[in-house]
Motif scaffolding. Structure first.
Motif, PDB file in Angstrom:
ATOM      1  N   ASN A   1      -7.935 127.063  -7.058  1.00  0.00           N
ATOM      2  CA  ASN A   1      -8.530 125.964  -7.825  1.00  0.00           C
ATOM      3  C   ASN A   1      -9.077 126.352  -9.196  1.00  0.00           C
ATOM      4  OD1 ASN A   1      -8.115 123.843  -5.930  1.00  0.00           O
ATOM      5  ND2 ASN A   1      -9.699 124.765  -4.656  1.00  0.00           N
ATOM      6  N   ASN A   2      -8.564 127.415  -9.805  1.00  0.00           N
ATOM      7  CA  ASN A   2      -9.030 127.835 -11.136  1.00  0.00           C
ATOM      8  C   ASN A   2     -10.529 128.109 -11.173  1.00  0.00           C
ATOM      9  OD1 ASN A   2      -6.484 127.713 -12.379  1.00  0.00           O
ATOM     10  ND2 ASN A   2      -6.717 125.516 -12.736  1.00  0.00           N
ATOM     11  N   LEU A   3     -11.090 128.557 -10.084  1.00  0.00           N
ATOM     12  CA  LEU A   3     -12.526 128.814 -10.049  1.00  0.00           C
ATOM     13  C   LEU A   3     -12.923 129.882 -11.063  1.00  0.00           C
ATOM     14  CD1 LEU A   3     -13.251 128.690  -6.209  1.00  0.00           C
ATOM     15  CD2 LEU A   3     -13.511 126.870  -7.900  1.00  0.00           C
ATOM     16  N   PHE A   4     -12.046 130.857 -11.276  1.00  0.00           N
ATOM     17  CA  PHE A   4     -12.346 131.934 -12.228  1.00  0.00           C
ATOM     18  C   PHE A   4     -12.537 131.377 -13.636  1.00  0.00           C
ATOM     19  CE2 PHE A   4     -11.083 135.260 -15.245  1.00  0.00           C
ATOM     20  CZ  PHE A   4     -11.975 136.261 -14.887  1.00  0.00           C
ATOM     21  N   ILE A   5     -11.754 130.386 -13.988  1.00  0.00           N
ATOM     22  CA  ILE A   5     -11.802 129.799 -15.330  1.00  0.00           C
ATOM     23  C   ILE A   5     -12.971 128.817 -15.457  1.00  0.00           C
ATOM     24  CG2 ILE A   5     -10.561 128.282 -16.939  1.00  0.00           C
ATOM     25  CD1 ILE A   5      -7.963 129.516 -15.751  1.00  0.00           C
ATOM     26  N   ASN A   6     -13.245 128.068 -14.388  1.00  0.00           N
ATOM     27  CA  ASN A   6     -14.191 126.956 -14.472  1.00  0.00           C
ATOM     28  C   ASN A   6     -15.637 127.311 -14.145  1.00  0.00           C
ATOM     29  OD1 ASN A   6     -12.104 125.171 -15.158  1.00  0.00           O
ATOM     30  ND2 ASN A   6     -11.623 124.812 -13.013  1.00  0.00           N
ATOM     31  N   ILE A   7     -15.876 128.476 -13.546  1.00  0.00           N
ATOM     32  CA  ILE A   7     -17.226 128.813 -13.089  1.00  0.00           C
ATOM     33  C   ILE A   7     -17.682 130.141 -13.671  1.00  0.00           C
ATOM     34  CG2 ILE A   7     -18.657 129.282 -11.062  1.00  0.00           C
ATOM     35  CD1 ILE A   7     -16.745 127.487  -9.465  1.00  0.00           C
ATOM     36  N   ASP A   8     -18.925 130.150 -14.161  1.00  0.00           N
ATOM     37  CA  ASP A   8     -19.556 131.372 -14.655  1.00  0.00           C
ATOM     38  C   ASP A   8     -20.550 131.856 -13.604  1.00  0.00           C
ATOM     39  OD1 ASP A   8     -18.404 131.594 -17.297  1.00  0.00           O
ATOM     40  OD2 ASP A   8     -19.575 129.833 -17.819  1.00  0.00           O
ATOM     41  N   THR A   9     -20.688 133.167 -13.508  1.00  0.00           N
ATOM     42  CA  THR A   9     -21.640 133.744 -12.565  1.00  0.00           C
ATOM     43  C   THR A   9     -22.609 134.666 -13.287  1.00  0.00           C
ATOM     44  OG1 THR A   9     -20.180 135.596 -12.071  1.00  0.00           O
ATOM     45  CG2 THR A   9     -20.019 133.692 -10.618  1.00  0.00           C
ATOM     46  N   SER A  10     -23.853 134.624 -12.854  1.00  0.00           N
ATOM     47  CA  SER A  10     -24.862 135.595 -13.267  1.00  0.00           C
ATOM     48  C   SER A  10     -25.437 136.170 -11.986  1.00  0.00           C
ATOM     49  CB  SER A  10     -25.978 134.916 -14.067  1.00  0.00           C
ATOM     50  OG  SER A  10     -25.483 134.372 -15.263  1.00  0.00           O
ATOM     51  N   VAL A  11     -25.589 137.490 -11.938  1.00  0.00           N
ATOM     52  CA  VAL A  11     -26.093 138.141 -10.728  1.00  0.00           C
ATOM     53  C   VAL A  11     -27.318 138.972 -11.094  1.00  0.00           C
ATOM     54  CG1 VAL A  11     -25.551 139.662  -8.787  1.00  0.00           C
ATOM     55  CG2 VAL A  11     -23.728 138.280  -9.831  1.00  0.00           C
ATOM     56  N   VAL A  12     -28.436 138.703 -10.397  1.00  0.00           N
ATOM     57  CA  VAL A  12     -29.676 139.438 -10.612  1.00  0.00           C
ATOM     58  C   VAL A  12     -30.261 139.774  -9.249  1.00  0.00           C
ATOM     59  CG1 VAL A  12     -31.997 139.363 -11.590  1.00  0.00           C
ATOM     60  CG2 VAL A  12     -30.127 138.197 -12.770  1.00  0.00           C
ATOM     61  N   GLU A  13     -30.312 141.064  -8.930  1.00  0.00           N
ATOM     62  CA  GLU A  13     -30.850 141.553  -7.657  1.00  0.00           C
ATOM     63  C   GLU A  13     -30.260 140.808  -6.459  1.00  0.00           C
ATOM     64  OE1 GLU A  13     -35.112 141.818  -7.625  1.00  0.00           O
ATOM     65  OE2 GLU A  13     -35.069 143.561  -8.919  1.00  0.00           O
ATOM     66  N   GLY A  14     -28.961 140.585  -6.491  1.00  0.00           N
ATOM     67  CA  GLY A  14     -28.285 139.924  -5.383  1.00  0.00           C
ATOM     68  C   GLY A  14     -28.354 138.409  -5.408  1.00  0.00           C
TER      69      GLY A  14
ATOM     70  N   GLY B   1     -21.022 125.830 -14.315  1.00  0.00           N
ATOM     71  CA  GLY B   1     -19.694 125.417 -14.728  1.00  0.00           C
ATOM     72  C   GLY B   1     -19.416 123.997 -14.290  1.00  0.00           C
ATOM     73  N   ILE B   2     -18.186 123.577 -14.495  1.00  0.00           N
ATOM     74  CA  ILE B   2     -17.782 122.220 -14.144  1.00  0.00           C
ATOM     75  C   ILE B   2     -16.456 122.286 -13.402  1.00  0.00           C
ATOM     76  CG2 ILE B   2     -17.183 119.925 -15.029  1.00  0.00           C
ATOM     77  CD1 ILE B   2     -18.888 120.627 -17.528  1.00  0.00           C
ATOM     78  N   VAL B   3     -16.405 121.641 -12.235  1.00  0.00           N
ATOM     79  CA  VAL B   3     -15.180 121.574 -11.439  1.00  0.00           C
ATOM     80  C   VAL B   3     -14.793 120.105 -11.252  1.00  0.00           C
ATOM     81  CG1 VAL B   3     -15.551 123.767 -10.243  1.00  0.00           C
ATOM     82  CG2 VAL B   3     -16.463 121.658  -9.249  1.00  0.00           C
ATOM     83  N   GLU B   4     -13.566 119.897 -10.790  1.00  0.00           N
ATOM     84  CA  GLU B   4     -13.025 118.545 -10.683  1.00  0.00           C
ATOM     85  C   GLU B   4     -13.580 117.746  -9.517  1.00  0.00           C
ATOM     86  OE1 GLU B   4      -8.779 118.864 -10.608  1.00  0.00           O
ATOM     87  OE2 GLU B   4      -8.691 119.811 -12.581  1.00  0.00           O
ATOM     88  N   ASN B   5     -13.921 118.428  -8.411  1.00  0.00           N
ATOM     89  CA  ASN B   5     -14.368 117.672  -7.240  1.00  0.00           C
ATOM     90  C   ASN B   5     -15.363 118.485  -6.410  1.00  0.00           C
ATOM     91  OD1 ASN B   5     -12.783 119.366  -5.399  1.00  0.00           O
ATOM     92  ND2 ASN B   5     -11.008 118.309  -6.260  1.00  0.00           N
ATOM     93  N   GLN B   6     -15.986 117.793  -5.465  1.00  0.00           N
ATOM     94  CA  GLN B   6     -17.009 118.394  -4.613  1.00  0.00           C
ATOM     95  C   GLN B   6     -16.437 119.511  -3.740  1.00  0.00           C
ATOM     96  OE1 GLN B   6     -20.145 117.738  -4.961  1.00  0.00           O
ATOM     97  NE2 GLN B   6     -20.969 118.829  -3.210  1.00  0.00           N
ATOM     98  N   GLU B   7     -15.177 119.380  -3.331  1.00  0.00           N
ATOM     99  CA  GLU B   7     -14.560 120.406  -2.490  1.00  0.00           C
ATOM    100  C   GLU B   7     -14.501 121.748  -3.216  1.00  0.00           C
ATOM    101  OE1 GLU B   7     -13.254 117.285  -2.883  1.00  0.00           O
ATOM    102  OE2 GLU B   7     -13.808 116.577  -0.884  1.00  0.00           O
ATOM    103  N   GLN B   8     -14.186 121.731  -4.515  1.00  0.00           N
ATOM    104  CA  GLN B   8     -14.137 122.971  -5.292  1.00  0.00           C
ATOM    105  C   GLN B   8     -15.532 123.570  -5.430  1.00  0.00           C
ATOM    106  OE1 GLN B   8     -12.256 121.759  -8.933  1.00  0.00           O
ATOM    107  NE2 GLN B   8     -10.191 121.934  -8.076  1.00  0.00           N
ATOM    108  N   ARG B   9     -16.513 122.721  -5.580  1.00  0.00           N
ATOM    109  CA  ARG B   9     -17.907 123.170  -5.685  1.00  0.00           C
ATOM    110  C   ARG B   9     -18.317 123.889  -4.389  1.00  0.00           C
ATOM    111  NH1 ARG B   9     -23.274 120.861  -5.089  1.00  0.00           N
ATOM    112  NH2 ARG B   9     -24.527 121.456  -6.894  1.00  0.00           N
ATOM    113  N   ILE B  10     -17.981 123.293  -3.253  1.00  0.00           N
ATOM    114  CA  ILE B  10     -18.304 123.873  -1.946  1.00  0.00           C
ATOM    115  C   ILE B  10     -17.519 125.167  -1.728  1.00  0.00           C
ATOM    116  CG2 ILE B  10     -18.087 123.508   0.556  1.00  0.00           C
ATOM    117  CD1 ILE B  10     -18.639 120.473  -0.092  1.00  0.00           C
ATOM    118  N   GLU B  11     -16.245 125.172  -2.122  1.00  0.00           N
ATOM    119  CA  GLU B  11     -15.415 126.372  -1.977  1.00  0.00           C
ATOM    120  C   GLU B  11     -16.006 127.546  -2.746  1.00  0.00           C
ATOM    121  OE1 GLU B  11     -10.983 128.137  -3.038  1.00  0.00           O
ATOM    122  OE2 GLU B  11     -11.502 126.124  -3.696  1.00  0.00           O
ATOM    123  N   ALA B  12     -16.489 127.296  -3.951  1.00  0.00           N
ATOM    124  CA  ALA B  12     -17.074 128.362  -4.770  1.00  0.00           C
ATOM    125  C   ALA B  12     -18.267 128.998  -4.069  1.00  0.00           C
ATOM    126  CB  ALA B  12     -17.477 127.818  -6.136  1.00  0.00           C
TER     127      ALA B  12
END
Length: 152
Positions: A24-37, A43-54
């Motif tokens: 679902n192009n999650l790599f392109i559509n979602i940014d991640t920041s990681v701090v102490e785990g 980011g912005i995705v097309e539907n709720q299913e992609q949000r849950i999948e991420a």
């Protein structure tokens, strides 16, 4: 510490790898920041299913202690919105470097449709307050969402 930074970098790399392999192009559509785990997803995705999948994918990565899901569902930003967000982030980083100095690189800053997400760790609450005031002073900023951890 160096060990924590390495662990966070490993977590971020593993999330990126899993997002790259997703359909679902999650790599392109979602940014991640990681701090102490703690993982902040923006980011912005097309539907709720992609949000849950991420979120599901992130929890599969070893070392993740918390997931903060700030992913929005909707249309991708227009070029104008994207350019405005880049401009806001650039101004924040420039002004932060001027006022806070080298410590400004300790903060992760993401801007989506004028909403600024802040993540990181600081032992100086007054510095964080200065940064938030800088962000609020920038034209186009609609909201500041603060996930910075203050440690003694």
């Amino acid at each position: 510490s160096l060990g924590t930074a390495v662990d966070d970098a490993t977590i971020k790399i593993n999330i990126s790898r899993k997002f790259l392999l997703s359909e679902n192009n999650l790599f392109i559509n979602i940014d991640t920041s990681v701090v102490e785990g703690m993982v902040l997803l923006t980011g912005i995705v097309e539907n709720q299913e992609q949000r849950i999948e991420a979120v599901k994918i992130v929890w599969e990565v070893e070392g993740v202690k918390e997931v903060i899901n700030e992913i929005e569902v909707g249309d991708k930003p227009t070029i104008k919105e994207y350019a405005n967000d880049v401009w806001i982030t650039t101004q924040i980083k420039t002004l932060a470097a001027k006022d806070i100095g080298l410590r400004s690189i300790s903060y992760n800053i993401e801007t989506i449709r004028g909403k600024v997400y802040l993540a990181g760790i600081t032992s100086r609450p007054e510095q964080l307050e200065t940064l938030i005031n800088i962000i609020k002073s920038i034209k186009g900023v609609k909201e500041v969402v603060n996930y910075v951890i203050v440690k003694e």
